[in-house]
Design an enzyme around this catalytic site. Structure first.
Site, mmCIF file in Angstrom:
data_model
loop_
_atom_site.group_PDB
_atom_site.id
_atom_site.type_symbol
_atom_site.label_atom_id
_atom_site.label_comp_id
_atom_site.label_asym_id
_atom_site.label_seq_id
_atom_site.Cartn_x
_atom_site.Cartn_y
_atom_site.Cartn_z
ATOM 1 N N HIS A 1 124.665 28.979 52.143
ATOM 2 C CA HIS A 1 123.839 29.937 51.132
ATOM 3 C C HIS A 1 123.802 28.920 50.204
ATOM 4 C CE1 HIS A 1 122.114 31.250 47.727
ATOM 5 N NE2 HIS A 1 122.710 31.219 47.109
ATOM 6 N N ASP B 1 118.660 34.749 51.740
ATOM 7 C CA ASP B 1 117.667 33.634 52.262
ATOM 8 C C ASP B 1 117.521 34.393 53.234
ATOM 9 O OD1 ASP B 1 119.309 32.481 50.564
ATOM 10 O OD2 ASP B 1 120.873 32.422 51.792
HETATM 11 P P1 NAX Z 1 127.237 36.562 35.474
HETATM 12 O O1 NAX Z 1 127.726 35.537 35.189
HETATM 13 O O2 NAX Z 1 125.749 37.206 35.063
HETATM 14 O O3 NAX Z 1 127.894 37.732 36.086
HETATM 15 C C1 NAX Z 1 129.497 37.342 36.294
HETATM 16 C C2 NAX Z 1 129.958 38.301 36.156
HETATM 17 O O4 NAX Z 1 131.023 38.214 36.545
HETATM 18 C C3 NAX Z 1 130.399 38.088 34.638
HETATM 19 O O5 NAX Z 1 130.632 39.444 33.881
HETATM 20 C C4 NAX Z 1 132.444 37.681 34.552
HETATM 21 O O6 NAX Z 1 133.201 37.568 33.027
HETATM 22 C C5 NAX Z 1 132.900 38.287 36.248
HETATM 23 N N1 NAX Z 1 133.523 37.367 36.590
HETATM 24 C C6 NAX Z 1 133.982 35.621 36.135
HETATM 25 N N2 NAX Z 1 135.137 35.931 36.477
HETATM 26 C C7 NAX Z 1 135.556 36.806 37.368
HETATM 27 C C8 NAX Z 1 136.845 36.831 37.772
HETATM 28 N N3 NAX Z 1 137.720 36.007 38.167
HETATM 29 N N4 NAX Z 1 137.164 38.657 38.585
HETATM 30 C C9 NAX Z 1 135.937 39.751 37.786
HETATM 31 N N5 NAX Z 1 135.005 39.226 37.608
HETATM 32 C C10 NAX Z 1 134.490 37.381 37.075
HETATM 33 O O7 NAX Z 1 126.357 36.240 37.201
HETATM 34 P P2 NAX Z 1 125.432 36.770 37.964
HETATM 35 O O8 NAX Z 1 123.932 36.845 37.997
HETATM 36 O O9 NAX Z 1 125.950 38.541 38.378
HETATM 37 O O10 NAX Z 1 125.694 36.292 39.587
HETATM 38 C C11 NAX Z 1 126.699 36.157 40.215
HETATM 39 C C12 NAX Z 1 127.220 35.284 40.967
HETATM 40 O O11 NAX Z 1 126.463 35.365 42.394
HETATM 41 C C13 NAX Z 1 127.439 33.761 40.419
HETATM 42 O O12 NAX Z 1 128.375 33.009 41.181
HETATM 43 C C14 NAX Z 1 125.903 33.796 41.473
HETATM 44 O O13 NAX Z 1 125.405 31.863 41.418
HETATM 45 C C15 NAX Z 1 125.448 34.562 42.810
HETATM 46 N N6 NAX Z 1 124.833 34.316 43.585
HETATM 47 C C16 NAX Z 1 124.573 34.379 44.290
HETATM 48 C C17 NAX Z 1 123.481 35.325 45.291
HETATM 49 C C18 NAX Z 1 123.424 34.696 47.156
HETATM 50 O O14 NAX Z 1 122.671 34.921 47.835
HETATM 51 N N7 NAX Z 1 125.135 34.500 47.328
HETATM 52 C C19 NAX Z 1 122.187 34.738 45.142
HETATM 53 C C20 NAX Z 1 122.213 34.499 43.047
HETATM 54 C C21 NAX Z 1 123.218 34.249 42.876
HETATM 55 O O15 NAX Z 1 123.194 33.233 42.264
#
Ligand code: NAX
Length: 328
Positions: free
Chosen positions: A189, A161
């Protein structure tokens, strides 16, 4: 050569993981003289574990001089063992028809388990960054689940952000991003965040005076920064990944290596500054030095800013109320 440090990354086979791991391994996060051991966590599902193995093969194939070892696992106690840094990226995404409350509860389960594991096995100095959404509340849950670790070791990512706000100001003023100092983002966020350029300067000149357009601030700047994530999903069909990984690198690098007096934004447990109740995981302007962050103090909060800060604080308090039963 320095001793290697252990960097745990969860959700390592996901989108953000794919943009993040290679940069950590090449030294962009902790320095070109700092060897690293990557400890990668994915869910115990065959497809995810297989994808993780593929990512590890690619890391191997880069032959990074700083990458000492890579461990892939589905066990948080293995991933966080002696971890010096932990980037908690994996989270439960919002499924079709899923209510916000359900999303909070599903993620609460994940971050309770991971907080406990960090408490049990990580380095006592572990620096934790939560990226997975809802990032502030997930970070709060991990912190509360790790009573033996200092609360200040838990942070949430507001840096994306912050970086988004920097670029909007650069575009508006026609000045380079690198010259913008003292900008910050307060709060959660989420679209309620309050990106604040009132104190920002470019070559010592006030950005607020340069822009001098409160209508643009309220009706263009804040909605553009606040809804940027949604705009990227709309355009790309996928959520921000490379920019999110970049922000995670920025956040950890500045925390570990220092911000050289510059302001950066970190989501951190409040110490009561600016009337934010203690413990709330809130975006603040900070400076960093010797591995510690300090909240920038003494900033004047005008009526408009107070209103915006209250809005984002109320949202965080609502999220906290929905999960606080876990800790009573
Ligand atoms: P993806 O769905 O591509 O990847 C997430 C990965 O996490 C998957 O491979 C899944 O199997 C794994 N996972 C889920 N639960 C898990 C657990 N308990 N232990 C270990 N691995 C686990 O998502 P991606 O685009 O990489 O985004 C990841 C997260 O970042 C999401 O929650 C998304 O909303 C968040 N974001 C946060 C941002 C921020 O500024 N704070 C911005 C970007 C993003 O939106």
């Amino acid at each position: 050569m320095k001793q290697p440090v252990r960097v745990a990354v969860t959700g390592a086979a996901g989108q953000i993981g794919y943009s993040l791991l290679f940069r950590i391994a090449s030294g962009e996060m902790l320095g070109k003289d700092q060897p690293v051991i990557l400890q990668l966590l994915e869910i115990p599902v065959e497809k995810a574990q297989q994808a993780l193995q593929g990512v590890i093969m690619e890391l191997d194939d880069c032959a990074f001089p700083l990458l000492v070892d890579v461990i892939g696992t589905d066990d948080p106690n293995v991933a966080f063992k002696d971890a010096d840094y932990a980037l908690l990226v994996g989270a439960r995404p919002r499924g079709p028809g899923m209510e916000r409350a359900d999303l909070l509860q599903e993620n609460a389960k994940i971050f309770t388990v991971q907080g406990k594991a960090l408490n049990d096995v990580a380095s006592r100095d572990v620096k934790v960054l939560v990226v997975g959404n809802p990032a502030n509340t997930n970070a709060y849950i991990a912190m509360k689940s790790a009573p033996d670790l200092p609360a200040k070791n838990f942070t949430a990512m507001l840096r994306l952000d912050h970086n988004r706000a920097l670029t909007q100001v650069a575009k508006k003023t026609g000045k380079p991003v690198k010259d913008i100092k003292k900008l910050t983002v307060w709060g959660n966020h989420s679209p309620t965040m309050y990106a604040d350029y009132r104190f920002a300067t470019i070559d010592g000149e006030s950005v607020k005076d340069m822009i001098n357009d409160q209508e643009w601030n309220a009706n263009t700047f804040l909605p553009t920064v606040g809804k940027r994530g949604a705009a990227i999903i709309e355009a790309r069909g996928l959520s921000s990944a490379a920019s999110a990984a970049n922000a995670a690198i920025d956040h950890m690098r500045d925390w570990a290596l220092g911000s050289n007096g510059e302001w950066v934004t970190m989501g951190i447990p409040s110490d009561g500054s600016y009337g934010i109740p203690e413990g709330v995981m809130f975006g603040f302007p900070v400076t960093t030095e010797n591995g510690e962050y300090q909240i920038v103090q003494g900033l004047e909060i005008d009526d408009f800013s107070q209103e915006r800060i209250n809005l984002t604080l109320n949202e965080l308090e609502e999220e906290r109320a929905a999960i606080d039963h876990l800790f009573s």
